[in-house]
Design a protein around this motif. Structure first.
Motif, PDB file in Angstrom:
ATOM      1  N   MET A   1       0.657  -1.164  -0.095  1.00 54.13           N
ATOM      2  CA  MET A   1      -0.075  -0.009  -0.079  1.00 54.13           C
ATOM      3  C   MET A   1       0.792   1.254  -0.037  1.00 54.13           C
ATOM      4  N   THR A   2       0.803   2.195  -0.920  1.00 54.64           N
ATOM      5  CA  THR A   2       1.264   3.207  -0.902  1.00 54.64           C
ATOM      6  C   THR A   2       0.869   4.133   0.113  1.00 54.64           C
ATOM      7  N   ASN A   3       1.825   5.319   0.707  1.00 52.65           N
ATOM      8  CA  ASN A   3       1.731   6.301   1.432  1.00 52.65           C
ATOM      9  C   ASN A   3       0.336   7.109   1.310  1.00 52.65           C
ATOM     10  N   ALA A   4       0.201   7.547  -0.180  1.00 51.66           N
ATOM     11  CA  ALA A   4      -0.845   8.182  -0.614  1.00 51.66           C
ATOM     12  C   ALA A   4      -2.056   7.438  -0.429  1.00 51.66           C
ATOM     13  N   GLU A   5      -2.256   6.060  -0.618  1.00 48.15           N
ATOM     14  CA  GLU A   5      -3.335   5.214  -0.313  1.00 48.15           C
ATOM     15  C   GLU A   5      -3.676   5.247   1.231  1.00 48.15           C
ATOM     16  N   LYS A   6      -2.645   5.225   1.916  1.00 50.54           N
ATOM     17  CA  LYS A   6      -2.725   5.235   3.509  1.00 50.54           C
ATOM     18  C   LYS A   6      -3.171   6.376   3.965  1.00 50.54           C
ATOM     19  N   LEU A   7      -2.723   7.530   3.491  1.00 49.19           N
ATOM     20  CA  LEU A   7      -3.558   9.077   3.798  1.00 49.19           C
ATOM     21  C   LEU A   7      -4.913   8.959   3.437  1.00 49.19           C
ATOM     22  N   THR A   8      -5.328   8.423   2.232  1.00 44.78           N
ATOM     23  CA  THR A   8      -6.795   8.442   1.873  1.00 44.78           C
ATOM     24  C   THR A   8      -7.526   7.880   2.874  1.00 44.78           C
ATOM     25  N   LEU A  42     -12.690  -0.151   9.410  1.00 47.10           N
ATOM     26  CA  LEU A  42     -13.983   0.010   8.694  1.00 47.10           C
ATOM     27  C   LEU A  42     -13.585   0.753   7.370  1.00 47.10           C
ATOM     28  N   SER A  43     -12.512   1.644   7.399  1.00 43.13           N
ATOM     29  CA  SER A  43     -12.070   2.341   6.351  1.00 43.13           C
ATOM     30  C   SER A  43     -11.525   1.425   5.258  1.00 43.13           C
ATOM     31  N   TYR A  44     -10.837   0.485   6.006  1.00 40.66           N
ATOM     32  CA  TYR A  44     -10.018  -0.524   4.955  1.00 40.66           C
ATOM     33  C   TYR A  44     -11.268  -1.167   4.360  1.00 40.66           C
ATOM     34  N   LEU A  45     -11.950  -2.086   5.116  1.00 43.23           N
ATOM     35  CA  LEU A  45     -12.915  -2.814   4.893  1.00 43.23           C
ATOM     36  C   LEU A  45     -13.939  -2.114   3.753  1.00 43.23           C
ATOM     37  N   TYR A  46     -14.496  -0.952   3.818  1.00 42.78           N
ATOM     38  CA  TYR A  46     -15.450  -0.485   2.962  1.00 42.78           C
ATOM     39  C   TYR A  46     -14.575   0.166   1.696  1.00 42.78           C
ATOM     40  N   PHE A  47     -13.555   0.586   1.695  1.00 40.29           N
ATOM     41  CA  PHE A  47     -12.653   1.192   0.743  1.00 40.29           C
ATOM     42  C   PHE A  47     -11.781   0.606   0.050  1.00 40.29           C
ATOM     43  N   VAL A  48     -11.582  -0.705   0.291  1.00 36.39           N
ATOM     44  CA  VAL A  48     -10.325  -1.502  -0.161  1.00 36.39           C
ATOM     45  C   VAL A  48     -10.884  -2.968  -0.137  1.00 36.39           C
ATOM     46  N   GLU A  49     -11.532  -3.504   1.103  1.00 38.26           N
ATOM     47  CA  GLU A  49     -11.373  -5.119   1.063  1.00 38.26           C
ATOM     48  C   GLU A  49     -12.641  -5.585   0.342  1.00 38.26           C
ATOM     49  N   MET A  50     -13.935  -5.102   0.809  1.00 42.58           N
ATOM     50  CA  MET A  50     -14.884  -5.762   0.194  1.00 42.58           C
ATOM     51  C   MET A  50     -15.551  -5.485  -0.779  1.00 42.58           C
ATOM     52  N   ASP A 214      -3.102   0.457  12.418  1.00 36.93           N
ATOM     53  CA  ASP A 214      -1.797   0.395  11.231  1.00 36.93           C
ATOM     54  C   ASP A 214      -2.193  -0.244   9.949  1.00 36.93           C
ATOM     55  N   TYR A 215      -2.265   0.650   8.874  1.00 35.36           N
ATOM     56  CA  TYR A 215      -2.879   0.076   7.668  1.00 35.36           C
ATOM     57  C   TYR A 215      -1.992  -1.105   7.187  1.00 35.36           C
ATOM     58  N   ASP A 216      -0.908  -1.117   7.219  1.00 33.93           N
ATOM     59  CA  ASP A 216       0.119  -1.915   6.682  1.00 33.93           C
ATOM     60  C   ASP A 216      -0.204  -3.339   7.255  1.00 33.93           C
ATOM     61  N   GLN A 217      -0.274  -3.371   8.665  1.00 31.30           N
ATOM     62  CA  GLN A 217      -0.580  -4.606   9.163  1.00 31.30           C
ATOM     63  C   GLN A 217      -2.249  -5.037   9.050  1.00 31.30           C
ATOM     64  N   ILE A 218      -3.125  -4.195   8.726  1.00 30.35           N
ATOM     65  CA  ILE A 218      -4.390  -4.566   8.437  1.00 30.35           C
ATOM     66  C   ILE A 218      -4.396  -5.174   6.822  1.00 30.35           C
ATOM     67  N   GLU A 219      -3.658  -4.547   6.310  1.00 35.12           N
ATOM     68  CA  GLU A 219      -3.615  -5.398   4.854  1.00 35.12           C
ATOM     69  C   GLU A 219      -3.013  -6.590   4.735  1.00 35.12           C
ATOM     70  N   ALA A 220      -1.935  -6.620   5.658  1.00 33.69           N
ATOM     71  CA  ALA A 220      -1.077  -8.119   5.633  1.00 33.69           C
ATOM     72  C   ALA A 220      -2.045  -8.971   6.294  1.00 33.69           C
ATOM     73  N   ALA A 221      -2.919  -8.597   7.315  1.00 38.53           N
ATOM     74  CA  ALA A 221      -3.889  -9.770   7.936  1.00 38.53           C
ATOM     75  C   ALA A 221      -4.853 -10.099   6.939  1.00 38.53           C
ATOM     76  N   MET A 222      -5.434  -9.174   6.139  1.00 38.91           N
ATOM     77  CA  MET A 222      -6.356  -9.490   5.083  1.00 38.91           C
ATOM     78  C   MET A 222      -5.700 -10.513   4.101  1.00 38.91           C
TER      79      MET A 222
END
Length: 283
Positions: A1-8, A42-50, A214-222
């Motif tokens: 995940m890029t820094n820009a994506e994490k900021l968003t 929730l931001s990761y689930l609704y804007f990236v994951e699901m 931590d978004y990097d850790q959330i992404e790795a877990a998914m």
């Protein structure tokens, strides 16, 4: 995940926290503490994951999210509004007579809510049924459910965990929000359920423990969830209850009450400052 994506995503999480404060302040009640701490998830689930579509909330092949800790509805509503399921302005109708945004999620009234929850332990059970149904139907549907660390003191949760492992529900992702606080105090003093990692592994879960902010850790877990093809996954997510608002942080007092006018002002000022800092970092 890029820094820009994490900021968003961080900006979405900040908006979700603002929505929690707007709703609970307007209602003069609710559960802000345990809502604020799941904003990043929730931001990761609704804007990236699901796989979802706000324009078609009931589409048959959508992924499902079950908020088993249903008292954190202010966060779910704020996430749904941020994603475009309904107007953000409606968050101010939380718990009001005639509103479709009540104290616990209602799948019959609220766009984007996949399961009515509130009685702790029942949401995870429903999520298991959804996951098994998708397996039987041969549908590529993932089911996500958020449970609380106070909630897992309920025996029904462990029956559901046993069910999920028995049926090999690899399409089920349980996110256990471990903020260490519940209505009467710390989870360690009320009813210590530790060691959670070892217990869930004994129930034949794929277990991943992360920092839930931590978004990097959330992404790795998914990614670990998607890589597992034989058993259900549990992401044990260490969080800070009341995250984002100074006087609510790690305070059991904010499990179940809304901020007054002065407290609302402080919270919104802090969140606006946090959002401004994110925008500055982005630029």
């Amino acid at each position: 995940m890029t820094n820009a994506e994490k900021l968003t995503l961080a900006k979405h999480a900040c908006h979700i926290r603002m929505g929690v404060i707007e709703g609970t302040h307007s209602a003069k009640c609710g559960h802000p503490g345990g809502s604020l701490d799941i904003a990043e998830l929730l931001s990761y689930l609704y804007f990236v994951e699901m796989n979802i579509d706000p324009k078609d909330p009931k589409k048959a092949d959508r992924d499902r999210l079950v908020l088993s800790k249903g008292h954190a509805a202010p966060a779910l509503y704020a996430a749904l509004a941020e994603r475009g399921y309904f107007p953000v302005e409606d968050l101010k109708t939380l718990r009001k007579i005639g509103s479709y945004l009540q104290g616990h999620p209602n799948m019959n009234e609220t766009p984007g809510v996949d399961m009515s929850t509130g009685s702790l332990g029942q949401g995870i059970s429903a999520a298991c049924g959804m996951a098994l149904g998708a397996k039987h139907a041969g549908k590529p549907i993932n089911v996500y459910t958020i449970v609380g660390d106070g909630e897992v003191e309920e025996g029904e949760c462990w029956e559901a965990f046993m069910f999920a492992a028995h049926y090999g529900l690899s399409n089920l992702c349980v996110v256990l929000d471990r903020n260490h606080l519940q209505i009467d105090g710390t989870t360690e003093t009320v009813m210590n359920s530790a060691p959670l990692e070892e217990k869930l592994k004994a129930f034949n879960f794929n277990v991943v423990t992360i920092d839930g902010h931590d978004y990097d850790q959330i992404e790795a877990a998914m990614q670990a969830f998607h890589a597992e093809t034989a058993k259900p996954t549990c992401i044990i997510m260490d969080t800070t209850k009341g995250k984002g608002v100074s006087y609510m942080t790690n305070s059991v007092d904010w499990h179940g009450k809304g901020p007054n006018d002065d407290e609302y002002k402080i919270a919104i000022e802090e969140l606006n400052a946090a959002y401004a800092a994110l925008e500055q970092e982005e630029n």
